[in-house]
Structure formats: structure tokens, C-alpha cells
Design a protein around this motif. Structure first.
Motif, short mmCIF file in Angstrom:
data_model
loop_
_atom_site.label_atom_id
_atom_site.label_comp_id
_atom_site.label_asym_id
_atom_site.label_seq_id
_atom_site.Cartn_x
_atom_site.Cartn_y
_atom_site.Cartn_z
N LEU A 83 -17.04 -35.91 24.12
CA LEU A 83 -17.37 -35.32 25.42
C LEU A 83 -16.23 -35.41 26.43
CD1 LEU A 83 -21.09 -36.49 25.64
CD2 LEU A 83 -20.20 -34.20 25.08
N LEU A 84 -15.46 -36.48 26.41
CA LEU A 84 -14.29 -36.54 27.28
C LEU A 84 -13.27 -35.49 26.85
CD1 LEU A 84 -14.03 -40.41 27.64
CD2 LEU A 84 -14.36 -38.79 29.54
N GLY A 85 -13.11 -35.30 25.55
CA GLY A 85 -12.22 -34.25 25.05
C GLY A 85 -12.69 -32.87 25.49
N ALA A 141 -19.55 -37.17 36.84
CA ALA A 141 -18.44 -37.83 36.15
C ALA A 141 -18.66 -39.34 36.10
CB ALA A 141 -17.12 -37.51 36.86
N LEU A 142 -19.13 -39.91 37.19
CA LEU A 142 -19.36 -41.36 37.23
C LEU A 142 -20.48 -41.77 36.28
CD1 LEU A 142 -18.95 -42.06 41.05
CD2 LEU A 142 -17.33 -42.60 39.22
N THR A 143 -21.55 -41.00 36.24
CA THR A 143 -22.67 -41.32 35.35
C THR A 143 -22.23 -41.31 33.89
OG1 THR A 143 -24.25 -40.43 36.93
CG2 THR A 143 -25.00 -40.64 34.65
N ALA A 144 -21.50 -40.28 33.50
CA ALA A 144 -21.00 -40.21 32.13
C ALA A 144 -20.07 -41.38 31.84
CB ALA A 144 -20.26 -38.89 31.90
N THR A 145 -19.17 -41.64 32.77
CA THR A 145 -18.20 -42.72 32.58
C THR A 145 -18.89 -44.08 32.50
OG1 THR A 145 -16.59 -41.38 33.77
CG2 THR A 145 -16.07 -43.69 33.50
N LEU A 146 -19.92 -44.29 33.28
CA LEU A 146 -20.66 -45.56 33.22
C LEU A 146 -21.30 -45.74 31.85
CD1 LEU A 146 -22.29 -45.57 36.77
CD2 LEU A 146 -20.62 -47.23 35.92
N THR A 199 -22.61 -43.50 20.76
CA THR A 199 -22.19 -43.26 22.14
C THR A 199 -20.68 -43.35 22.26
OG1 THR A 199 -24.30 -44.13 22.96
CG2 THR A 199 -22.51 -43.97 24.55
N ILE A 200 -20.07 -44.28 21.55
CA ILE A 200 -18.61 -44.41 21.58
C ILE A 200 -17.96 -43.15 20.99
CG2 ILE A 200 -16.66 -45.66 20.57
CD1 ILE A 200 -18.40 -48.23 20.91
N ALA A 201 -18.44 -42.70 19.85
CA ALA A 201 -17.90 -41.47 19.25
C ALA A 201 -18.17 -40.27 20.17
CB ALA A 201 -18.51 -41.23 17.87
#
Length: 185
Positions: free
Chosen positions: A91-93, A107-112, A84-86
């Protein structure tokens, strides 16, 4: 009051051995390329999204990081955190490269999810000799600083117009490639 807390955290923290480097909670987010890229990317993406995302996306990441850190500190294993970290870097890139409006709840769901994974890694790697409160304060402060660097940097780049947006999207592409390599490693 904040400078006092930062000084207190620095003075009372003892070395943590995270990602092969010694350091406190303040240092931990800076010891892994995965953490640094994701945290700066959160800020950059929030600048790209604009509006309420400017503050809500980074705050969501910090909140989830706090929860994930607590889960990691108490020793609860959660599968897939390194992937998930990788994936967060990848995914942010991609999101920065894509440069399209995304609904704030998405955006909030992904960021959480990303924040929880990063927090879990920090919490799970906390040495027993460190005050948990100061360790958490340290990694939250450093993460917030990395978010601000990404946000301000992206905002300044975006301000340059089309060439700036191409530069930011290119940086997102580089992050996505690095995230892909991390995910495959």
C-alpha cells in the motif's frame, strides 16, 4: 547525548535472532526486506505529501511502532501482523505510485496501523537476553534513520522535476510489486 545513547545501545545489546540474522534492536529493521522497504517508503511518502506530513507521518509510524513493540514484548498475540506488514509495503508502494494528495488524517491512520504491525513483529522477536529499553531504542533509531533516507532521497528525486517524479513513482511501483509477492507468499 544522542551519540552516547547509540554507543550505549550498541555496547550493551546482545544478538537477537530476527528473520534469521543475529543483531540487536538496531539491526532488526535491517534484516528483513519487508521492514526496510516499508520504513524507507514511509519517508518517501511523507516527502511526496509535503507540509505537516513531512514529520507527522514518520513520527506517527515511530509512535505506533513503540506501542506495537510493547504489545509484542509482553507476548500479546495479535492476528494478521505479517499480512499487515506485507500490506504496508504494497500500500505504501501504491500510494507513492499514485502520487495524489491524501488527507493527513488518512495518511496518519494508515501509518499508525503499519507502524503497530512492524513494532509488534520487532517486540515479539526480542530475545530475553536483551535489555528491552535498549532494544526498543535501537529499532526506533534505525527506523527513524530509514525514514530520513526515504524522505531525503524522495525530496532530492522530486526536485529533479517530472523525470524525478516518474522515477519515484516507478520505485513505488516496484515496492508495490514486492509487497504483493510478500502478501501472496
Amino acid at each position: 547525548m544522542k551519540p552516547f545513547l547509540i554507543i550505549l545501545a550498541l555496547v550493551w545489546s546482545t544478538p537477537a535472532f530476527a528473520h534469521g540474522f543475529a543483531g540487536s534492536g538496531i539491526i532488526h529493521p535491517l534484516t528483513g526486506l519487508d521492514h526496510m522497504l516499508a520504513m524507507v517508503a514511509v519517508g518517501a511518502w511523507s516527502a511526496q505529501l509535503g507540509g505537516a506530513a513531512l514529520w507527522r507521518v514518520p513520527v506517527a509510524f515511530l509512535f505506533a511502532m513503540l506501542v506495537g513493540g510493547a504489545v509484542g514484548m509482553v507476548g500479546l498475540a495479535v492476528g494478521g501482523m505479517e499480512a499487515t506488514i506485507a500490506s504496508s509495503v504494497l500500500l505504501l508502494g501504491v500510494a507513492i505510485t499514485w502520487a495524489r494528495p491524501v488527507a493527513l488524517p488518512v495518511a496518519l491512520t494508515a501509518t499508525l496501523a503499519f507502524g503497530f504491525a512492524h513494532g509488534h513483529a520487532h517486540g515479539a522477536e526480542m530475545p530475553l537476553s536483551i535489555s528491552p529499553a535498549l532494544y526498543v531504542l535501537g529499532f526506533l533509531l534505525t527506523t527513524a534513520g530509514l525514514h530520513v533516507i526515504g524522505l531525503v532521497g524522495a525530496a532530492l528525486i522530486i526536485e529533479r522535476g517530472p523525470s524525478g517524479m516518474r522515477l519515484l513513482r516507478g520505485a513505488g511501483g516496484v515496492a508495490a510489486i514486492i509487497g504483493s509477492v510478500m502478501l501472496l507468499a
